[in-house]
Design a protein around this motif. Structure first.
Motif: not given
Length: 218
Positions: A6-7, A105-112, A163-165
């Protein structure tokens, strides 16, 4: 075994902080308020909505939160479109490709905001690498609340222990740890006044990571 990475986006994938800072400063001038560097640093990892909820309370602003958010977003979008010297952070695209090619698997988790995320993903052709993109504007509470990372793990259909962040902010690291997720702190020269002491691992360049090193984290 790690199955999902999770980026965060700002400060991890791309450094849009100077553009955000420019937009906020322009808006603060319009609102005739002074925000200290320390207060501004505390915003890192928060959604724009939550930031303006705080500012409205502190400075007794007469505009409603949605109007404040839209004004700042328009200032950001104008600056973003005009800024030609905007690049992905050094080494992050290589890591994204390495992970993607090896089936991570790549996930984006952004405050934007969603519109800002899509603007950046379109500009740098990142959509094909990520299965989901999660925006902080869809949650009532910002990081350090863990909701955004728990949602990312849910969408990934991956247990949090698999998962990792990757985060660059104090609030983001706190959110990841609150979610029970292993967190890699990215401490770059772009980072200002952030605390990495709670991160499980701290890096200063993305060449310190690869599919092999991430897969075997436990």
């Amino acid at each position: 075994m790690i199955q999902t990475v999770i980026f965060d986006m700002d400060g991890v994938i791309v450094d849009t902080e100077p553009v955000h800072h420019f937009a906020y400063v322009q808006h603060f001038k319009q609102l005739n308020i002074e925000v200290s560097p320390e207060m501004y640093a505390s915003f890192t990892g928060n959604s724009t909505k939550n930031i303006y909820e705080r500012l409205k309370t502190i400075y007794d602003l007469k505009e409603d939160v949605q109007t404040l958010v839209e004004t700042k977003r328009n200032l950001f979008n104008d600056a973003f479109d005009q800024k030609e010297d905007l690049y992905l952070l050094d080494g992050v695209k290589d890591l994204i490709i390495d992970l993607h090619q090896n089936g991570m698997q790549l996930i984006l988790a952004s405050s934007s905001a969603n519109v800002t995320i899509q603007r950046i993903f379109n500009r740098f052709d990142l959509n094909k690498y990520f299965t989901h993109k999660v925006s902080g504007e869809d949650f009532p509470k910002s990081k350090p609340h863990p909701a955004i990372f728990l949602k990312a793990a849910e969408l990934a259909k991956t247990e949090v222990q698999n998962c990792i962040v990757i985060e660059d902010s104090t609030n983001g690291i706190l959110a990841a740890k609150s979610a029970g997720i292993y967190c890699i702190g990215y401490d770059s020269f772009h980072s200002k006044l952030q605390d990495y002491s709670l991160a499980d691992k701290v890096i200063s360049h993305f060449n310190e990571l690869s599919f092999e090193t991430i897969r075997n984290i436990n």
